[in-house]
Write a protein that holds these residues in place. Structure first.
Motif, PDB file in Angstrom:
ATOM      1  N   ARG A  74       1.521 -17.729  21.343  1.00 45.86           N
ATOM      2  CA  ARG A  74       1.570 -19.154  21.654  1.00 45.86           C
ATOM      3  C   ARG A  74       0.195 -19.721  21.972  1.00 45.86           C
ATOM      4  N   ALA A  75      -0.755 -18.826  22.244  1.00 44.51           N
ATOM      5  CA  ALA A  75      -2.054 -19.285  22.712  1.00 44.51           C
ATOM      6  C   ALA A  75      -3.036 -19.566  21.580  1.00 44.51           C
ATOM      7  N   HIS A  76      -2.758 -19.096  20.391  1.00 47.52           N
ATOM      8  CA  HIS A  76      -3.700 -19.241  19.281  1.00 47.52           C
ATOM      9  C   HIS A  76      -2.996 -19.912  18.112  1.00 47.52           C
ATOM     10  N   SER A  77      -3.544 -21.014  17.634  1.00 46.72           N
ATOM     11  CA  SER A  77      -2.891 -21.789  16.581  1.00 46.72           C
ATOM     12  C   SER A  77      -3.265 -21.321  15.180  1.00 46.72           C
ATOM     13  N   GLU A  78      -4.367 -20.570  15.037  1.00 43.72           N
ATOM     14  CA  GLU A  78      -4.823 -20.193  13.702  1.00 43.72           C
ATOM     15  C   GLU A  78      -3.932 -19.107  13.095  1.00 43.72           C
ATOM     16  N   VAL A  79      -3.510 -19.351  11.867  1.00 43.18           N
ATOM     17  CA  VAL A  79      -2.711 -18.376  11.130  1.00 43.18           C
ATOM     18  C   VAL A  79      -3.434 -18.041   9.837  1.00 43.18           C
ATOM     19  N   VAL A  80      -3.645 -16.748   9.596  1.00 44.06           N
ATOM     20  CA  VAL A  80      -4.265 -16.275   8.360  1.00 44.06           C
ATOM     21  C   VAL A  80      -3.174 -15.657   7.488  1.00 44.06           C
ATOM     22  N   GLU A  81      -3.052 -16.162   6.277  1.00 42.89           N
ATOM     23  CA  GLU A  81      -2.081 -15.615   5.336  1.00 42.89           C
ATOM     24  C   GLU A  81      -2.790 -14.618   4.421  1.00 42.89           C
ATOM     25  N   ILE A  82      -2.262 -13.399   4.357  1.00 41.51           N
ATOM     26  CA  ILE A  82      -2.884 -12.341   3.575  1.00 41.51           C
ATOM     27  C   ILE A  82      -1.967 -11.953   2.414  1.00 41.51           C
ATOM     28  N   PRO A  83      -2.361 -12.263   1.187  1.00 42.86           N
ATOM     29  CA  PRO A  83      -1.560 -11.845   0.027  1.00 42.86           C
ATOM     30  C   PRO A  83      -1.744 -10.354  -0.219  1.00 42.86           C
ATOM     31  N   VAL A  84      -0.648  -9.649  -0.417  1.00 39.13           N
ATOM     32  CA  VAL A  84      -0.706  -8.190  -0.531  1.00 39.13           C
ATOM     33  C   VAL A  84       0.040  -7.708  -1.771  1.00 39.13           C
ATOM     34  N   HIS A  85      -0.598  -6.827  -2.516  1.00 38.88           N
ATOM     35  CA  HIS A  85       0.068  -6.054  -3.555  1.00 38.88           C
ATOM     36  C   HIS A  85       0.556  -4.772  -2.880  1.00 38.88           C
ATOM     37  N   TYR A  86       1.865  -4.614  -2.725  1.00 40.01           N
ATOM     38  CA  TYR A  86       2.402  -3.455  -2.004  1.00 40.01           C
ATOM     39  C   TYR A  86       2.560  -2.259  -2.940  1.00 40.01           C
ATOM     40  N   ASP A  87       1.415  -1.760  -3.388  1.00 36.06           N
ATOM     41  CA  ASP A  87       1.403  -0.612  -4.289  1.00 36.06           C
ATOM     42  C   ASP A  87       0.507   0.504  -3.751  1.00 36.06           C
ATOM     43  N   GLY A  88       0.411   0.597  -2.430  1.00 36.92           N
ATOM     44  CA  GLY A  88      -0.457   1.598  -1.809  1.00 36.92           C
ATOM     45  C   GLY A  88      -0.016   3.019  -2.099  1.00 36.92           C
ATOM     46  N   ASP A  89      -0.949   3.930  -2.059  1.00 38.17           N
ATOM     47  CA  ASP A  89      -0.674   5.334  -2.373  1.00 38.17           C
ATOM     48  C   ASP A  89       0.377   5.960  -1.457  1.00 38.17           C
ATOM     49  N   ASP A  90       0.523   5.428  -0.239  1.00 46.58           N
ATOM     50  CA  ASP A  90       1.400   6.075   0.737  1.00 46.58           C
ATOM     51  C   ASP A  90       2.697   5.320   0.990  1.00 46.58           C
ATOM     52  N   VAL A  91       2.951   4.250   0.250  1.00 48.19           N
ATOM     53  CA  VAL A  91       4.095   3.400   0.596  1.00 48.19           C
ATOM     54  C   VAL A  91       5.411   4.159   0.492  1.00 48.19           C
ATOM     55  N   ALA A  92       5.594   4.980  -0.532  1.00 50.64           N
ATOM     56  CA  ALA A  92       6.846   5.724  -0.675  1.00 50.64           C
ATOM     57  C   ALA A  92       6.988   6.774   0.430  1.00 50.64           C
ATOM     58  N   GLU A  93       5.884   7.459   0.746  1.00 54.26           N
ATOM     59  CA  GLU A  93       5.929   8.489   1.784  1.00 54.26           C
ATOM     60  C   GLU A  93       6.211   7.883   3.151  1.00 54.26           C
ATOM     61  N   VAL A  94       5.579   6.748   3.452  1.00 53.81           N
ATOM     62  CA  VAL A  94       5.813   6.093   4.744  1.00 53.81           C
ATOM     63  C   VAL A  94       7.267   5.648   4.854  1.00 53.81           C
ATOM     64  N   ALA A  95       7.801   5.070   3.785  1.00 52.48           N
ATOM     65  CA  ALA A  95       9.200   4.642   3.794  1.00 52.48           C
ATOM     66  C   ALA A  95      10.116   5.824   4.077  1.00 52.48           C
ATOM     67  N   SER A  96       9.836   6.957   3.438  1.00 53.25           N
ATOM     68  CA  SER A  96      10.647   8.154   3.655  1.00 53.25           C
ATOM     69  C   SER A  96      10.539   8.644   5.095  1.00 53.25           C
ATOM     70  N   LEU A  97       9.328   8.640   5.646  1.00 56.45           N
ATOM     71  CA  LEU A  97       9.136   9.054   7.038  1.00 56.45           C
ATOM     72  C   LEU A  97       9.922   8.182   8.012  1.00 56.45           C
ATOM     73  N   LEU A  98      10.040   6.909   7.691  1.00 56.78           N
ATOM     74  CA  LEU A  98      10.720   5.963   8.580  1.00 56.78           C
ATOM     75  C   LEU A  98      12.210   5.850   8.287  1.00 56.78           C
ATOM     76  N   GLY A  99      12.662   6.521   7.236  1.00 58.99           N
ATOM     77  CA  GLY A  99      14.087   6.485   6.912  1.00 58.99           C
ATOM     78  C   GLY A  99      14.538   5.182   6.299  1.00 58.99           C
ATOM     79  N   VAL A 100      13.628   4.509   5.581  1.00 63.90           N
ATOM     80  CA  VAL A 100      13.970   3.258   4.905  1.00 63.90           C
ATOM     81  C   VAL A 100      13.532   3.363   3.449  1.00 63.90           C
ATOM     82  N   THR A 101      13.937   2.393   2.646  1.00 64.82           N
ATOM     83  CA  THR A 101      13.469   2.345   1.270  1.00 64.82           C
ATOM     84  C   THR A 101      12.119   1.633   1.235  1.00 64.82           C
ATOM     85  N   PRO A 102      11.336   1.828   0.163  1.00 62.49           N
ATOM     86  CA  PRO A 102      10.079   1.086   0.048  1.00 62.49           C
ATOM     87  C   PRO A 102      10.273  -0.422   0.136  1.00 62.49           C
TER      88      PRO A 102
END
Length: 203
Positions: A74-102
């Motif tokens: 609530r104290a900071h009004s600035e918002v930075v929008e970051i466009p992301v291509h979700y194709d990182g080398d670890d995305v599938a492994e992280v999803a598996s570690l967390l028990g969710v799908t990519p």
């Protein structure tokens, strides 16, 4: 709260956890005490830098003790929008570690209301936290010798974006083309303590 002198122009405030850090930092930033010239939050501390020609240490200590924590979002009004291509080398492994799908991992990452808790590691690197992010992501067992600039990553309860190529042990889930650190820009860092961040998936 523990207050320690830090040279002639600094006061180091030691706190119990990151929530207290972000709350105090937000409060001091919203109503900067007289003579205070800089605030530097970290994981468990806030460094308060002051001009001794304008204020003495005792007055700064009093102002810090009187500050009432503020919710950082609530104290900071600035918002930075970051466009992301979700194709990182670890995305599938992280999803598996967390028990969710990519796809569920990406949805949770883009849905979370991130904000910069503090900076460190490299110029322009912000440690991002979100109240709705419930995952604790283990670091890689072996760090990479070179993580590419713009890599979007997770480690522990934090997310972050590598501002330049460097070694790193965080899990890589995506990449952005935004420039996070630019010495020709004022301020050079796109992600500064208190700034809110919204990750947006792009093809």
């Amino acid at each position: 709260m523990r207050l320690l002198p830090c040279g002639d122009t600094g006061l180091l405030v030691e706190l119990d956890d990151l929530d207290q850090v972000t709350g105090l930092h937000a409060a001091l930033r919203a109503a900067l005490p007289e003579g205070v010239v800089d605030l530097v939050p970290a994981a468990r501390t806030v460094l308060v830098r002051f001009d001794p020609g304008l204020v003495d240490r005792a007055a700064v200590e009093h102002a810090v003790r009187q500050a009432r924590p503020v919710e950082a979002a609530r104290a900071h009004s600035e918002v930075v929008e970051i466009p992301v291509h979700y194709d990182g080398d670890d995305v599938a492994e992280v999803a598996s570690l967390l028990g969710v799908t990519p796809r569920e991992l990406v949805a949770a990452h883009t849905r979370a209301p991130w904000s910069v808790a503090f900076g460190g590691f490299a110029p322009g690197f912000g440690y991002l936290t979100a109240t709705t992010w419930a995952h604790d992501v283990p670091r890689r067992s072996e760090s990479r010798t070179a993580v590419p600039e713009g890599a979007v990553a997770l480690a522990g309860t934090f997310s972050g974006v590598y501002p330049r190529s460097s070694p790193g042990g965080w899990q890589l889930i995506g990449r952005t083309d935004l420039t996070l650190w630019d010495t020709l820009r004022e301020p050079p860092a796109l992600l500064r303590p208190g700034v809110r961040v919204r990750f947006v998936e792009v093809a």
